[in-house]
Design a protein around this motif. Structure first.
Motif, short mmCIF file in Angstrom:
data_model
loop_
_atom_site.label_atom_id
_atom_site.label_comp_id
_atom_site.label_asym_id
_atom_site.label_seq_id
_atom_site.Cartn_x
_atom_site.Cartn_y
_atom_site.Cartn_z
N TYR A 1 -13.24 -6.62 7.89
CA TYR A 1 -11.89 -6.88 8.40
C TYR A 1 -11.87 -8.30 8.93
O TYR A 1 -12.66 -8.64 9.82
CB TYR A 1 -11.54 -5.90 9.52
CG TYR A 1 -11.27 -4.50 9.03
CD1 TYR A 1 -9.97 -4.02 8.97
CD2 TYR A 1 -12.30 -3.67 8.61
CE1 TYR A 1 -9.71 -2.73 8.52
CE2 TYR A 1 -12.05 -2.37 8.16
CZ TYR A 1 -10.75 -1.92 8.12
OH TYR A 1 -10.49 -0.65 7.67
N ASP B 1 -7.83 -8.49 4.64
CA ASP B 1 -7.56 -9.85 5.10
C ASP B 1 -6.21 -9.97 5.79
O ASP B 1 -5.32 -9.15 5.61
CB ASP B 1 -7.71 -10.86 3.96
CG ASP B 1 -6.48 -11.06 3.09
OD1 ASP B 1 -5.65 -10.13 2.99
OD2 ASP B 1 -6.36 -12.15 2.48
N GLY B 2 -6.12 -11.02 6.59
CA GLY B 2 -4.88 -11.34 7.29
C GLY B 2 -4.92 -10.92 8.74
O GLY B 2 -5.49 -9.89 9.09
N ARG C 1 -5.51 -0.27 7.80
CA ARG C 1 -5.09 -1.55 8.35
C ARG C 1 -3.94 -1.31 9.32
O ARG C 1 -3.40 -0.22 9.37
CB ARG C 1 -4.70 -2.55 7.25
CG ARG C 1 -3.66 -2.04 6.28
CD ARG C 1 -3.78 -2.79 4.95
NE ARG C 1 -2.66 -2.55 4.08
CZ ARG C 1 -2.52 -1.48 3.31
NH1 ARG C 1 -3.42 -0.54 3.33
NH2 ARG C 1 -1.47 -1.35 2.53
N GLN D 1 -1.41 -7.23 6.01
CA GLN D 1 -2.84 -7.15 5.70
C GLN D 1 -3.04 -6.48 4.34
O GLN D 1 -2.35 -5.53 3.99
CB GLN D 1 -3.57 -6.39 6.80
CG GLN D 1 -3.51 -7.14 8.12
CD GLN D 1 -4.08 -6.34 9.27
OE1 GLN D 1 -3.79 -5.16 9.43
NE2 GLN D 1 -4.91 -7.00 10.08
#
Length: 172
Positions: A102, A131-132, A146, A151
């Motif tokens: 993550y 991601d993000g 998430r 994300q």
């Protein structure tokens, strides 16, 4: 690197029963972060060979599906040497177990090696990258694995092979 927690059994951060490592240190400082204490690189305890062995031992159980790396921020440049060493050892010893990470950093920056010296090498050892950064205004409790709609669950090997982002969408 310091770490906040090692969970030898975790069912929330990826498919199946997993081992999760929560590292310390994060420069994203996302509003609404569920672990703001881990922003501090000095929070928790030092991560070293004893903790690596603890994780490897936990992963040896046949019902464990894989390893999840969370934080804090595993891809912070300061955390990358320890993360790289760990994921190499996991890959060598448990090639059939998956590794999820993550990160608030976006896949293209990590793949280009723009985030620290080892980001591309770590990425190449992962199965899935979430991601993000967490975005409070896009918080969504109904999506899998998430916290906010921005994300992405990225199938890392497929994305690297294709040269474009391929989303992970397995039902497990």
């Amino acid at each position: 690197m310091n770490y906040a927690d090692i969970r030898p059994i975790d069912v929330a951060n990826g498919p199946g029963v997993r081992v999760s490592l929560f590292v310390s240190g994060c420069t994203h400082h996302c509003e609404g972060c569920f672990n703001p204490e881990t922003w501090d690189f000095h929070y928790g305890k030092p991560f070293g060979p004893e903790q690596e062995e603890e994780i490897l031992s936990a992963l040896s159980r046949p019902y464990i599906h894989g390893l999840s790396l969370l934080g804090g921020e595993p891809m912070e440049p300061e955390n990358q040497p320890a993360i790289l060493r760990l994921v190499r050892r996991v890959r060598e010893r448990f090639p059939d177990k998956d590794i999820w990470c993550y990160s608030g950093y976006l896949f293209p920056r990590l793949a280009a090696g723009e985030v620290g010296q080892h980001s591309r090498e770590i990425l190449e050892l992962l199965d899935v990258l979430v991601d993000g950064p967490f975005v409070l205004a896009q918080k969504n409790l109904s999506i899998r694995f998430r916290g906010s709609d921005n994300q992405r669950l990225i199938d890392v090997p497929a994305s690297l092979a294709a040269g474009e982002i391929v989303l992970w969408d397995k039902i497990e």
